[in-house]
Enzyme design. Structure first.
Site, PDB file in Angstrom:
ATOM      1  N   LYS A  15       0.935  -1.001   0.320  1.00  0.00           N
ATOM      2  CA  LYS A  15       0.087  -0.194   0.082  1.00  0.00           C
ATOM      3  C   LYS A  15       1.241   1.062  -0.027  1.00  0.00           C
ATOM      4  O   LYS A  15       1.463   1.124   1.162  1.00  0.00           O
ATOM      5  CB  LYS A  15      -0.706   0.078   1.487  1.00  0.00           C
ATOM      6  CG  LYS A  15      -1.358   1.380   1.411  1.00  0.00           C
ATOM      7  CD  LYS A  15      -2.645   1.243   2.012  1.00  0.00           C
ATOM      8  CE  LYS A  15      -3.511   2.144   2.141  1.00  0.00           C
ATOM      9  NZ  LYS A  15      -4.757   2.946   3.888  1.00  0.00           N
TER      10      LYS A  15
ATOM     11  N   ARG B  51     -10.401   9.133   1.240  1.00  0.00           N
ATOM     12  CA  ARG B  51     -10.290  10.796   2.347  1.00  0.00           C
ATOM     13  C   ARG B  51     -11.626  12.177   2.288  1.00  0.00           C
ATOM     14  O   ARG B  51     -11.363  12.175   3.907  1.00  0.00           O
ATOM     15  CB  ARG B  51      -9.365  11.307   2.536  1.00  0.00           C
ATOM     16  CG  ARG B  51      -8.155   9.773   2.559  1.00  0.00           C
ATOM     17  CD  ARG B  51      -6.787  10.753   3.034  1.00  0.00           C
ATOM     18  NE  ARG B  51      -5.773   9.841   2.859  1.00  0.00           N
ATOM     19  CZ  ARG B  51      -4.338   9.888   2.802  1.00  0.00           C
ATOM     20  NH1 ARG B  51      -4.085  11.323   2.570  1.00  0.00           N
ATOM     21  NH2 ARG B  51      -3.663   8.663   2.620  1.00  0.00           N
TER      22      ARG B  51
ATOM     23  N   GLU C  93       7.741  -6.919   1.675  1.00  0.00           N
ATOM     24  CA  GLU C  93       5.801  -6.883   2.380  1.00  0.00           C
ATOM     25  C   GLU C  93       5.117  -7.995   2.057  1.00  0.00           C
ATOM     26  O   GLU C  93       4.223  -8.450   2.371  1.00  0.00           O
ATOM     27  CB  GLU C  93       4.710  -5.949   1.816  1.00  0.00           C
ATOM     28  CG  GLU C  93       6.212  -4.150   2.550  1.00  0.00           C
ATOM     29  CD  GLU C  93       5.380  -3.769   4.080  1.00  0.00           C
ATOM     30  OE1 GLU C  93       4.471  -5.171   3.927  1.00  0.00           O
ATOM     31  OE2 GLU C  93       6.081  -3.198   3.883  1.00  0.00           O
TER      32      GLU C  93
ATOM     33  N   LYS D 283      -2.570  -0.853  -3.944  1.00  0.00           N
ATOM     34  CA  LYS D 283      -2.504  -0.350  -4.267  1.00  0.00           C
ATOM     35  C   LYS D 283      -2.140   0.670  -3.501  1.00  0.00           C
ATOM     36  O   LYS D 283      -0.895   0.812  -3.357  1.00  0.00           O
ATOM     37  CB  LYS D 283      -3.883  -0.775  -2.333  1.00  0.00           C
ATOM     38  CG  LYS D 283      -4.543   0.815  -2.393  1.00  0.00           C
ATOM     39  CD  LYS D 283      -5.136   0.468  -0.963  1.00  0.00           C
ATOM     40  CE  LYS D 283      -6.470   1.656  -0.378  1.00  0.00           C
ATOM     41  NZ  LYS D 283      -6.868   2.129   0.780  1.00  0.00           N
TER      42      LYS D 283
HETATM   43  C1  PBG Z   1      -7.414   3.621   5.305  1.00  0.00           C
HETATM   44  C2  PBG Z   1      -8.043   3.369   3.675  1.00  0.00           C
HETATM   45  C3  PBG Z   1      -8.107   4.238   2.593  1.00  0.00           C
HETATM   46  C4  PBG Z   1      -8.290   3.401   1.517  1.00  0.00           C
HETATM   47  C5  PBG Z   1      -8.634   2.288   2.572  1.00  0.00           C
HETATM   48  N1  PBG Z   1      -8.683   2.089   3.482  1.00  0.00           N
HETATM   49  C6  PBG Z   1      -7.025   5.380   2.835  1.00  0.00           C
HETATM   50  C7  PBG Z   1      -5.507   5.807   3.728  1.00  0.00           C
HETATM   51  O1  PBG Z   1      -4.737   4.909   3.433  1.00  0.00           O
HETATM   52  O2  PBG Z   1      -5.556   7.184   3.569  1.00  0.00           O
HETATM   53  C8  PBG Z   1      -8.225   4.108   0.212  1.00  0.00           C
HETATM   54  C9  PBG Z   1      -9.175   3.623  -0.774  1.00  0.00           C
HETATM   55  C10 PBG Z   1      -9.358   4.318  -1.555  1.00  0.00           C
HETATM   56  O3  PBG Z   1      -8.806   5.565  -1.980  1.00  0.00           O
HETATM   57  O4  PBG Z   1     -10.559   4.224  -2.508  1.00  0.00           O
HETATM   58  N2  PBG Z   1      -6.778   3.041   5.938  1.00  0.00           N
END
Ligand code: PBG
Length: 333
Positions: free
Chosen positions: A196, A206, A241, A256
């Site tokens: 991620k 967000r 990871e 991601k």
């Molecule tokens: C939170 C989380 C995020 C997303 C999924 N889980 C945002 C972040 O890490 O700030 C993002 C998903 C998206 O942008 O579609 N841990």
């Protein structure tokens, strides 16, 4: 011309093209991310047209709609009221909290639907971070993991099938596996947000959860997530990871964001025998929606092409806000 090989021979008719097609897309590949809130009215999300913050009642209706279209897995994200947020995000393990309530309702009404959850503190943190921030502005690793284990157990008790740690703390997959097993949830899987990245593509998400890192004059709060999410410049680190997550007991590995990271999906596919998931994130969704609204691209064609390309890159599963639309288009709708 005197050519032996003419690749166009196999592209000549639709039947020939279908015969030699290497990858296909199916609604069963999709995981549908859904936002839920405590209110009784659904709310629009500015940068994500078509996605909504669902009330609990409409959430159930939307889950049924997804099921009827062939989608077999959803993932839930909560918009938590400001007054329930705290520095340690303790609301995340309230067994009567929004997420456990939503899981129980879905499992009551449509038990066959696979329910995935997100494990991280950000929706519950008044600081807007995935972990606990100390007074020096450091996101604490091990202390955060204790909270995450409590969160996952409450989600499993409510009926979650797959736990999705998205926090990027070190050692969380192993800790979650152990905590789940100790409580008798050895059948509950872990879909780890393995690679991620600290990405600007999460912006609309967000906004949906009002979960961006907060600026506060009285406290040192990191303005971004770069001390725990990965550097977009790195790919070898994704392999590390992935190896750690496998050793720690992850069942599925995730990359991601998705689109700008197809090379990472491809590398993990080569490195691991586990299923790989790609997260087609909120910013990717927003860009397609905006261009389609302007009439600059054909939304249906672009979405189906994009999702197929995740499969070609090596993803088995795709988390996408387009899940229902794409499933309907695949059915010919
Ligand atoms: C939170 C989380 C995020 C997303 C999924 N889980 C945002 C972040 O890490 O700030 C993002 C998903 C998206 O942008 O579609 N841990």
């Amino acid at each position: 011309m005197d050519l032996t090989y003419r690749p166009r021979r196999l592209r000549r008719t639709p039947s020939l093209r279908a015969m030699v097609r290497e990858n296909t897309l199916s609604a069963a590949d999709f995981i549908y991310p859904m936002f839920v809130h405590e209110g009784s009215q659904d709310q629009e999300i500015g940068a994500m047209p078509g996605a909504k913050r669902w009330s609990l009642d409409s959430l159930i209706g939307e889950v049924h709609r997804a099921w009827d279209l062939g989608v077999r897995c959803i993932v839930l994200f909560p918009k938590i009221a400001e007054e329930l947020k705290s520095e340690d995000g303790a609301e995340c393990f309230n067994e009567n909290g929004l997420i456990p309530k939503a899981i129980r309702r879905i499992k009551n009404e449509l038990p066959e639907m696979t329910v995935m959850t997100d494990v991280a503190l950000d929706p519950y943190s008044c600081d807007g971070h995935d972990g606990i921030v100390n007074e020096d502005g450091i996101v604490l690793n091990d202390e955060t993991i204790e909270q995450l284990c409590r969160q996952a157990i409450v989600q499993a008790q409510a009926g979650a099938d797959l736990i999705g740690p998205s926090d990027m703390m070190d050692g969380r997959v192993g800790a979650l596996r152990e905590a789940l097993d100790e409580e008798g949830f050895e059948h509950v899987g872990i879909i780890s947000y393995t690679a991620k990245y600290a990405s600007a593509y999460y912006g609309p998400f967000r906004e949906a959860l009002d979960s961006a890192p907060k600026l506060d004059v009285t406290k040192l709060i990191p303005k971004d997530k770069t001390t725990y999410q990965m550097d977009p410049a790195n790919s070898r680190e994704a392999i590390t990871e992935a190896q750690l997550d496998e050793q720690e007991g992850a069942d599925i590995l995730m990359v991601k964001p998705g689109l700008a990271y197809l090379d990472i999906i491809c590398r993990l596919r080569e490195e691991s025998e586990l299923p790989i998931a790609a997260y087609n994130v909120s910013g990717e969704y927003a860009m397609v929606k905006a261009a389609a609204e302007k009439g600059w691209i054909d939304e249906r064609e672009v979405v189906l092409e994009t999702l197929l390309c995740f499969k070609r890159a090596g993803a088995d599963l795709i988390l996408t806000y387009h899940a229902c639309d794409a499933a309907a288009w695949l059915k010919g709708g």
